[in-house]
Design a protein around this motif. Structure first.
Motif, PDB file in Angstrom:
ATOM      1  N   ILE A 131       0.985  -1.436  -0.178  1.00  0.00           N
ATOM      2  CA  ILE A 131       0.075  -0.122  -0.119  1.00  0.00           C
ATOM      3  C   ILE A 131       0.913   1.155  -0.370  1.00  0.00           C
ATOM      4  CG2 ILE A 131      -1.204   1.541   1.865  1.00  0.00           C
ATOM      5  CD1 ILE A 131      -2.722  -0.777   2.555  1.00  0.00           C
ATOM      6  N   ASP A 132       1.683   1.092   0.695  1.00  0.00           N
ATOM      7  CA  ASP A 132       2.740   2.523   1.154  1.00  0.00           C
ATOM      8  C   ASP A 132       3.580   2.738  -0.502  1.00  0.00           C
ATOM      9  OD1 ASP A 132       2.493   2.743   4.163  1.00  0.00           O
ATOM     10  OD2 ASP A 132       4.026   1.811   4.521  1.00  0.00           O
ATOM     11  N   LYS A 133       4.076   1.542  -1.181  1.00  0.00           N
ATOM     12  CA  LYS A 133       4.781   1.670  -2.523  1.00  0.00           C
ATOM     13  C   LYS A 133       3.696   2.322  -3.150  1.00  0.00           C
ATOM     14  CE  LYS A 133       6.990  -0.843  -5.512  1.00  0.00           C
ATOM     15  NZ  LYS A 133       7.697  -2.818  -6.782  1.00  0.00           N
ATOM     16  N   VAL A 134       2.603   1.598  -3.444  1.00  0.00           N
ATOM     17  CA  VAL A 134       1.505   1.985  -4.996  1.00  0.00           C
ATOM     18  C   VAL A 134       0.939   3.650  -4.460  1.00  0.00           C
ATOM     19  CG1 VAL A 134      -0.749   1.785  -5.330  1.00  0.00           C
ATOM     20  CG2 VAL A 134       0.922  -0.514  -4.912  1.00  0.00           C
ATOM     21  N   ALA A 135       0.690   3.623  -2.682  1.00  0.00           N
ATOM     22  CA  ALA A 135       0.491   5.359  -2.625  1.00  0.00           C
ATOM     23  C   ALA A 135       1.266   6.152  -2.809  1.00  0.00           C
ATOM     24  CB  ALA A 135       0.100   5.236  -1.273  1.00  0.00           C
ATOM     25  N   ALA A 136       2.670   5.870  -3.315  1.00  0.00           N
ATOM     26  CA  ALA A 136       4.036   6.915  -2.950  1.00  0.00           C
ATOM     27  C   ALA A 136       3.921   7.209  -4.571  1.00  0.00           C
ATOM     28  CB  ALA A 136       5.055   6.575  -2.587  1.00  0.00           C
ATOM     29  N   THR A 137       3.046   6.876  -5.991  1.00  0.00           N
ATOM     30  CA  THR A 137       2.806   6.927  -6.955  1.00  0.00           C
ATOM     31  C   THR A 137       2.161   7.864  -7.490  1.00  0.00           C
ATOM     32  OG1 THR A 137       0.906   5.077  -7.796  1.00  0.00           O
ATOM     33  CG2 THR A 137       3.821   3.960  -7.333  1.00  0.00           C
ATOM     34  N   SER A 138       2.676   8.566  -8.748  1.00  0.00           N
ATOM     35  CA  SER A 138       1.505   9.201  -9.355  1.00  0.00           C
ATOM     36  C   SER A 138       0.258   8.923  -9.678  1.00  0.00           C
ATOM     37  CB  SER A 138       2.439  10.533  -9.790  1.00  0.00           C
ATOM     38  OG  SER A 138       3.272   9.708 -11.240  1.00  0.00           O
ATOM     39  N   ALA A 139      -0.165   8.033  -9.886  1.00  0.00           N
ATOM     40  CA  ALA A 139      -1.275   6.570 -10.933  1.00  0.00           C
ATOM     41  C   ALA A 139      -2.783   7.329  -9.953  1.00  0.00           C
ATOM     42  CB  ALA A 139      -0.587   6.128 -10.938  1.00  0.00           C
ATOM     43  N   LYS A 140      -3.475   7.225 -10.631  1.00  0.00           N
ATOM     44  CA  LYS A 140      -4.793   7.721 -10.369  1.00  0.00           C
ATOM     45  C   LYS A 140      -4.765   7.484 -10.320  1.00  0.00           C
ATOM     46  CE  LYS A 140      -5.822  11.765 -13.454  1.00  0.00           C
ATOM     47  NZ  LYS A 140      -5.356  12.214 -14.846  1.00  0.00           N
ATOM     48  N   GLN A 141      -5.376   5.253 -10.663  1.00  0.00           N
ATOM     49  CA  GLN A 141      -6.041   4.143 -10.766  1.00  0.00           C
ATOM     50  C   GLN A 141      -4.980   3.536  -9.854  1.00  0.00           C
ATOM     51  OE1 GLN A 141      -9.079   3.382 -10.571  1.00  0.00           O
ATOM     52  NE2 GLN A 141      -9.485   5.237 -11.194  1.00  0.00           N
ATOM     53  N   LYS A 142      -5.143   3.258  -8.003  1.00  0.00           N
ATOM     54  CA  LYS A 142      -3.686   2.644  -6.936  1.00  0.00           C
ATOM     55  C   LYS A 142      -4.945   1.671  -6.776  1.00  0.00           C
ATOM     56  CE  LYS A 142      -2.159   7.089  -6.234  1.00  0.00           C
ATOM     57  NZ  LYS A 142      -1.019   8.196  -5.360  1.00  0.00           N
ATOM     58  N   TYR A 143      -4.224   0.093  -6.891  1.00  0.00           N
ATOM     59  CA  TYR A 143      -4.581  -1.094  -6.049  1.00  0.00           C
ATOM     60  C   TYR A 143      -3.749  -1.922  -6.161  1.00  0.00           C
ATOM     61  CZ  TYR A 143      -9.051  -0.133  -9.043  1.00  0.00           C
ATOM     62  OH  TYR A 143      -9.699  -0.023  -9.594  1.00  0.00           O
ATOM     63  N   VAL A 144      -3.926  -2.459  -4.712  1.00  0.00           N
ATOM     64  CA  VAL A 144      -3.321  -4.193  -4.108  1.00  0.00           C
ATOM     65  C   VAL A 144      -3.970  -4.814  -3.793  1.00  0.00           C
ATOM     66  CG1 VAL A 144      -1.866  -5.004  -3.000  1.00  0.00           C
ATOM     67  CG2 VAL A 144      -1.918  -2.279  -2.889  1.00  0.00           C
ATOM     68  N   PHE A 145      -3.430  -6.390  -4.814  1.00  0.00           N
ATOM     69  CA  PHE A 145      -4.091  -7.437  -4.830  1.00  0.00           C
ATOM     70  C   PHE A 145      -3.699  -8.618  -4.204  1.00  0.00           C
ATOM     71  CE2 PHE A 145      -4.976  -4.842  -8.509  1.00  0.00           C
ATOM     72  CZ  PHE A 145      -6.668  -4.991  -8.852  1.00  0.00           C
ATOM     73  N   PHE A 146      -4.193  -9.625  -3.371  1.00  0.00           N
ATOM     74  CA  PHE A 146      -3.656 -10.375  -2.539  1.00  0.00           C
ATOM     75  C   PHE A 146      -4.496 -11.438  -3.050  1.00  0.00           C
ATOM     76  CE2 PHE A 146      -6.219  -9.130   0.480  1.00  0.00           C
ATOM     77  CZ  PHE A 146      -6.973  -9.840   0.851  1.00  0.00           C
ATOM     78  N   MET A 147      -3.637 -12.518  -2.824  1.00  0.00           N
ATOM     79  CA  MET A 147      -4.077 -13.430  -3.062  1.00  0.00           C
ATOM     80  C   MET A 147      -3.716 -14.838  -1.522  1.00  0.00           C
ATOM     81  SD  MET A 147      -3.578 -17.231  -5.391  1.00  0.00           S
ATOM     82  CE  MET A 147      -3.832 -16.521  -6.986  1.00  0.00           C
TER      83      MET A 147
END
Length: 175
Positions: A131-147
């Motif tokens: 979550i921290d890694k994706v939150a730090a991006t400039s992307a508008k759509q941010k996701y974390v998927f887990f199995m």
């Protein structure tokens, strides 16, 4: 090993899943053909059983094959979710293996996603770190998927923060 794949639709995702399942089947046949338990365990630990999930001609330690196979399957299931929610972002870039950048990215930079397979989402603080890694991006759509076992397929709003959507893929495990 890093593998970067451009994926345009769910038909390509299905083909990638078939490759992983073929690799699993081939390793299972090797395992079932070994008659001596010690020899089997030795081969599983040190080599001689297992294949690259995307290339059944390339031998790989079976323990590594297991880890990679489930990470890849989780990534492919995540792609299916993304294609359903954001078909306009196709093609997507899938970064498998160790490398900087997001596990899944849109070519236009609009989407960033991290994906993992684990016993629990909190194991080694994996969910928090992703979550921290994706939150730090400039992307508008941010996701974390887990199995992970024991999670219903779908959004996991109780884990979401900092504009990052979290999805459990467990219910989506299908070859």
């Amino acid at each position: 090993m890093r593998k970067t794949i451009s994926v345009s639709d769910i038909i390509e995702v299905a083909g990638l899943k078939r490759l992983v399942m073929n690799s699993i089947d081939k390793a299972a046949k090797q395992i079932s053909s070994e008659q001596v338990a010690y020899t089997l365990f030795s081969k599983m630990k040190f080599g001689g059983v297992g294949f690259d999930p995307l290339d059944t001609e390339r031998e790989l330690n079976v323990l590594e094959q297991i880890n990679q196979s489930f990470t890849y399957l989780a990534s492919f299931n995540a792609l299916e979710v993304i294609f359903e929610l954001h078909p306009e972002l196709a093609p997507l870039t899938l970064n498998l293996g160790t490398a900087s950048g997001s596990d899944i990215e849109s070519n236009c930079g609009t989407l960033a996603a991290e994906v993992f397979a684990s016993v629990t989402p909190t194991n080694n603080q994996k969910l928090k770190k992703d979550i921290d890694k994706v939150a730090a991006t400039s992307a508008k759509q941010k996701y974390v998927f887990f199995m992970c076992p024991n999670f219903e397929y779908g959004r996991q709003m109780n884990f979401e923060r900092d504009g990052v959507k979290v999805w459990a893929l467990t219910g989506a495990i299908k070859p």
